[in-house]
Design a protein around this motif. Structure first.
Motif, PDB file in Angstrom:
ATOM      1  N   ASP A  22      35.375  -0.466  20.291  1.00 33.23           N
ATOM      2  CA  ASP A  22      35.761  -1.792  21.132  1.00 33.23           C
ATOM      3  C   ASP A  22      35.596  -3.160  20.712  1.00 33.23           C
ATOM      4  OD1 ASP A  22      37.610   0.105  22.548  1.00 33.23           O
ATOM      5  OD2 ASP A  22      36.259  -0.282  24.576  1.00 33.23           O
ATOM      6  N   ALA A  23      34.329  -3.353  20.723  1.00 36.18           N
ATOM      7  CA  ALA A  23      33.997  -4.712  20.312  1.00 36.18           C
ATOM      8  C   ALA A  23      34.018  -5.006  18.923  1.00 36.18           C
ATOM      9  CB  ALA A  23      32.327  -4.717  20.326  1.00 36.18           C
ATOM     10  N   ALA A  24      34.073  -3.896  18.025  1.00 40.69           N
ATOM     11  CA  ALA A  24      34.523  -4.103  16.561  1.00 40.69           C
ATOM     12  C   ALA A  24      35.884  -4.356  16.298  1.00 40.69           C
ATOM     13  CB  ALA A  24      34.250  -2.764  15.892  1.00 40.69           C
ATOM     14  N   ALA A  25      36.602  -3.812  17.119  1.00 41.63           N
ATOM     15  CA  ALA A  25      38.307  -4.031  17.039  1.00 41.63           C
ATOM     16  C   ALA A  25      38.423  -5.237  17.722  1.00 41.63           C
ATOM     17  CB  ALA A  25      38.755  -2.894  17.900  1.00 41.63           C
ATOM     18  N   SER A  26      37.806  -5.729  18.530  1.00 45.27           N
ATOM     19  CA  SER A  26      38.046  -7.084  19.177  1.00 45.27           C
ATOM     20  C   SER A  26      37.616  -8.231  18.212  1.00 45.27           C
ATOM     21  CB  SER A  26      37.233  -7.038  20.531  1.00 45.27           C
ATOM     22  OG  SER A  26      37.238  -8.501  20.820  1.00 45.27           O
ATOM     23  N   PHE A  27      36.483  -7.949  17.367  1.00 43.04           N
ATOM     24  CA  PHE A  27      35.946  -9.023  16.439  1.00 43.04           C
ATOM     25  C   PHE A  27      37.074  -8.982  15.531  1.00 43.04           C
ATOM     26  CE2 PHE A  27      34.591  -9.678  12.113  1.00 43.04           C
ATOM     27  CZ  PHE A  27      34.109 -10.700  12.122  1.00 43.04           C
ATOM     28  N   TRP A  28      37.556  -8.080  14.938  1.00 40.30           N
ATOM     29  CA  TRP A  28      38.625  -8.024  13.839  1.00 40.30           C
ATOM     30  C   TRP A  28      39.944  -8.368  14.170  1.00 40.30           C
ATOM     31  CZ3 TRP A  28      37.103  -8.521   8.982  1.00 40.30           C
ATOM     32  CH2 TRP A  28      35.977  -8.160   8.407  1.00 40.30           C
ATOM     33  N   SER A  29      40.205  -8.173  15.302  1.00 43.25           N
ATOM     34  CA  SER A  29      41.871  -8.469  15.795  1.00 43.25           C
ATOM     35  C   SER A  29      41.425 -10.173  16.008  1.00 43.25           C
ATOM     36  CB  SER A  29      42.025  -8.099  17.301  1.00 43.25           C
ATOM     37  OG  SER A  29      42.915  -8.456  17.981  1.00 43.25           O
ATOM     38  N   GLN A  30      40.626 -10.632  16.426  1.00 42.54           N
ATOM     39  CA  GLN A  30      40.403 -12.146  16.518  1.00 42.54           C
ATOM     40  C   GLN A  30      39.963 -12.886  15.007  1.00 42.54           C
ATOM     41  OE1 GLN A  30      37.891 -13.625  19.991  1.00 42.54           O
ATOM     42  NE2 GLN A  30      37.902 -11.506  20.249  1.00 42.54           N
ATOM     43  N   ALA A  31      39.365 -12.133  14.233  1.00 38.07           N
ATOM     44  CA  ALA A  31      39.287 -12.524  12.821  1.00 38.07           C
ATOM     45  C   ALA A  31      40.441 -12.709  12.171  1.00 38.07           C
ATOM     46  CB  ALA A  31      38.216 -11.837  12.354  1.00 38.07           C
ATOM     47  N   LEU A  32      41.365 -11.740  12.256  1.00 34.47           N
ATOM     48  CA  LEU A  32      42.349 -11.501  11.481  1.00 34.47           C
ATOM     49  C   LEU A  32      43.706 -12.272  12.248  1.00 34.47           C
ATOM     50  CD1 LEU A  32      42.175  -7.999  10.123  1.00 34.47           C
ATOM     51  CD2 LEU A  32      41.737  -9.911   8.935  1.00 34.47           C
ATOM     52  N   GLY A  33      43.629 -12.504  13.446  1.00 31.79           N
ATOM     53  CA  GLY A  33      44.676 -13.084  14.206  1.00 31.79           C
ATOM     54  C   GLY A  33      45.977 -12.282  14.704  1.00 31.79           C
ATOM     55  N   VAL A  34      45.487 -10.982  14.746  1.00 33.59           N
ATOM     56  CA  VAL A  34      46.357 -10.074  15.060  1.00 33.59           C
ATOM     57  C   VAL A  34      45.926  -9.426  16.627  1.00 33.59           C
ATOM     58  CG1 VAL A  34      47.068  -9.294  12.880  1.00 33.59           C
ATOM     59  CG2 VAL A  34      45.162  -8.070  13.945  1.00 33.59           C
ATOM     60  N   THR A  35      47.017  -8.656  17.075  1.00 40.05           N
ATOM     61  CA  THR A  35      46.821  -8.074  18.518  1.00 40.05           C
ATOM     62  C   THR A  35      46.513  -6.316  18.280  1.00 40.05           C
ATOM     63  OG1 THR A  35      49.029  -7.128  18.538  1.00 40.05           O
ATOM     64  CG2 THR A  35      48.606  -9.184  19.569  1.00 40.05           C
ATOM     65  N   ILE A  36      45.728  -5.859  19.239  1.00 41.91           N
ATOM     66  CA  ILE A  36      45.302  -4.567  19.320  1.00 41.91           C
ATOM     67  C   ILE A  36      46.710  -3.868  19.745  1.00 41.91           C
ATOM     68  CG2 ILE A  36      43.680  -2.590  20.069  1.00 41.91           C
ATOM     69  CD1 ILE A  36      41.520  -4.826  20.070  1.00 41.91           C
ATOM     70  N   ALA A  37      47.286  -3.025  18.955  1.00 43.65           N
ATOM     71  CA  ALA A  37      48.745  -2.659  19.300  1.00 43.65           C
ATOM     72  C   ALA A  37      48.360  -1.110  20.023  1.00 43.65           C
ATOM     73  CB  ALA A  37      49.463  -2.406  18.216  1.00 43.65           C
ATOM     74  N   ASP A  38      47.250  -0.451  19.461  1.00 39.22           N
ATOM     75  CA  ASP A  38      47.014   0.861  20.016  1.00 39.22           C
ATOM     76  C   ASP A  38      45.620   1.251  19.984  1.00 39.22           C
ATOM     77  OD1 ASP A  38      46.961   3.600  20.697  1.00 39.22           O
ATOM     78  OD2 ASP A  38      48.380   4.120  19.227  1.00 39.22           O
ATOM     79  N   PRO A  39      44.949   0.901  21.306  1.00 36.85           N
ATOM     80  CA  PRO A  39      43.471   1.070  21.310  1.00 36.85           C
ATOM     81  C   PRO A  39      43.058   2.512  21.137  1.00 36.85           C
ATOM     82  CG  PRO A  39      44.397   0.544  23.389  1.00 36.85           C
ATOM     83  CD  PRO A  39      45.584   0.451  22.629  1.00 36.85           C
ATOM     84  N   HIS A  40      44.031   3.721  21.232  1.00 34.22           N
ATOM     85  CA  HIS A  40      43.589   4.859  21.373  1.00 34.22           C
ATOM     86  C   HIS A  40      44.478   5.636  20.157  1.00 34.22           C
ATOM     87  CE1 HIS A  40      41.654   4.152  25.071  1.00 34.22           C
ATOM     88  NE2 HIS A  40      42.747   3.718  25.443  1.00 34.22           N
ATOM     89  N   ALA A  41      44.459   5.218  18.852  1.00 31.97           N
ATOM     90  CA  ALA A  41      45.270   5.510  17.748  1.00 31.97           C
ATOM     91  C   ALA A  41      44.807   6.959  17.164  1.00 31.97           C
ATOM     92  CB  ALA A  41      45.534   4.534  16.564  1.00 31.97           C
ATOM     93  N   GLY A  42      43.468   7.194  17.561  1.00 36.45           N
ATOM     94  CA  GLY A  42      42.816   8.314  16.885  1.00 36.45           C
ATOM     95  C   GLY A  42      43.244   9.696  17.406  1.00 36.45           C
ATOM     96  N   ASP A  43      42.660  10.757  17.108  1.00 33.67           N
ATOM     97  CA  ASP A  43      42.880  11.939  17.879  1.00 33.67           C
ATOM     98  C   ASP A  43      41.308  12.599  18.387  1.00 33.67           C
ATOM     99  OD1 ASP A  43      41.460  13.041  15.893  1.00 33.67           O
ATOM    100  OD2 ASP A  43      43.232  13.523  14.746  1.00 33.67           O
ATOM    101  N   ASP A  44      41.503  13.858  18.788  1.00 30.40           N
ATOM    102  CA  ASP A  44      40.059  14.180  19.347  1.00 30.40           C
ATOM    103  C   ASP A  44      39.070  14.273  18.389  1.00 30.40           C
ATOM    104  OD1 ASP A  44      41.625  14.769  21.516  1.00 30.40           O
ATOM    105  OD2 ASP A  44      41.797  16.925  21.155  1.00 30.40           O
ATOM    106  N   THR A  45      39.399  13.936  16.995  1.00 29.37           N
ATOM    107  CA  THR A  45      37.912  14.212  16.198  1.00 29.37           C
ATOM    108  C   THR A  45      37.562  12.808  15.532  1.00 29.37           C
ATOM    109  OG1 THR A  45      39.292  14.571  14.267  1.00 29.37           O
ATOM    110  CG2 THR A  45      38.539  16.407  15.664  1.00 29.37           C
ATOM    111  N   VAL A  46      38.613  11.822  15.648  1.00 34.07           N
ATOM    112  CA  VAL A  46      38.559  10.383  14.991  1.00 34.07           C
ATOM    113  C   VAL A  46      38.965   9.202  15.925  1.00 34.07           C
ATOM    114  CG1 VAL A  46      39.106   8.949  12.914  1.00 34.07           C
ATOM    115  CG2 VAL A  46      39.021  11.511  12.895  1.00 34.07           C
ATOM    116  N   GLU A  47      38.143   8.195  15.850  1.00 33.15           N
ATOM    117  CA  GLU A  47      38.409   6.995  16.864  1.00 33.15           C
ATOM    118  C   GLU A  47      38.910   5.995  15.867  1.00 33.15           C
ATOM    119  OE1 GLU A  47      35.603   5.962  20.020  1.00 33.15           O
ATOM    120  OE2 GLU A  47      34.686   7.547  19.174  1.00 33.15           O
ATOM    121  N   TYR A  48      40.156   5.574  16.233  1.00 38.84           N
ATOM    122  CA  TYR A  48      40.822   4.322  15.630  1.00 38.84           C
ATOM    123  C   TYR A  48      41.313   3.395  16.559  1.00 38.84           C
ATOM    124  CZ  TYR A  48      41.733   7.740  11.647  1.00 38.84           C
ATOM    125  OH  TYR A  48      41.575   8.302  10.723  1.00 38.84           O
ATOM    126  N   GLN A  49      41.370   2.113  16.243  1.00 42.07           N
ATOM    127  CA  GLN A  49      42.257   1.073  16.908  1.00 42.07           C
ATOM    128  C   GLN A  49      43.342   0.597  15.993  1.00 42.07           C
ATOM    129  OE1 GLN A  49      40.485  -1.303  19.982  1.00 42.07           O
ATOM    130  NE2 GLN A  49      39.138   0.259  20.372  1.00 42.07           N
TER     131      GLN A  49
END
Length: 128
Positions: free
Chosen positions: A20-47
């Motif tokens: 969550d902190a990593a996604a927040s940093f990159w979202s702000q750094a790139l000027g984009v929103t977090i569209a899907d904070p749960h984009a991964g599956d049971d084995t991988v975590e993506y935002q």
């Protein structure tokens, strides 16, 4: 065999316990929103990010290896695209779930993934 491919986007691999902190940093750094904070599956975590230019796919991924950025090439036939890239000097590293992990002749890792939205973004290149 004819097929189409194009740059899909960039994956920001983060060796972290706090995605969550990593996604927040990159979202702000790139000027984009977090569209899907749960984009991964049971084995991988993506935002996944939204509001990207030309619908470029950008996401943050939690990984066990050192942090880095890698790109994805999407294709309507991932095996044909992986073979095309091998003829250019790349090599297949592994088939993971639904995509090929490849390595460029210069050592960078990248993935060949299935094309998700062929009608959006930059038109794909036709290969014969």
């Amino acid at each position: 065999m004819p097929h189409r491919s194009r740059l899909a986007g960039f994956i920001i691999d983060c060796q972290t316990d706090d995605l969550d902190a990593a996604a927040s940093f990159w979202s702000q750094a790139l000027g984009v929103t977090i569209a899907d904070p749960h984009a991964g599956d049971d084995t991988v975590e993506y935002q996944q990010f939204g509001d990207t230019r030309d619908d470029l796919h950008i996401e943050v991924q939690k990984v066990d290896h050192p942090s880095r950025v890698h790109l994805d090439i999407e294709a309507d036939d991932i095996d044909a695209e992986a073979t095309r890239l091998e003829t250019l000097g790349a090599r297949k590293i592994a088939f993971v779930k639904r995509w090929w992990v490849m390595e460029a002749p210069t050592g960078q890792r990248f993935c060949v993934v299935r094309m998700k939205h062929p009608e959006r973004g930059t038109p794909a290149k036709q290969w014969d």
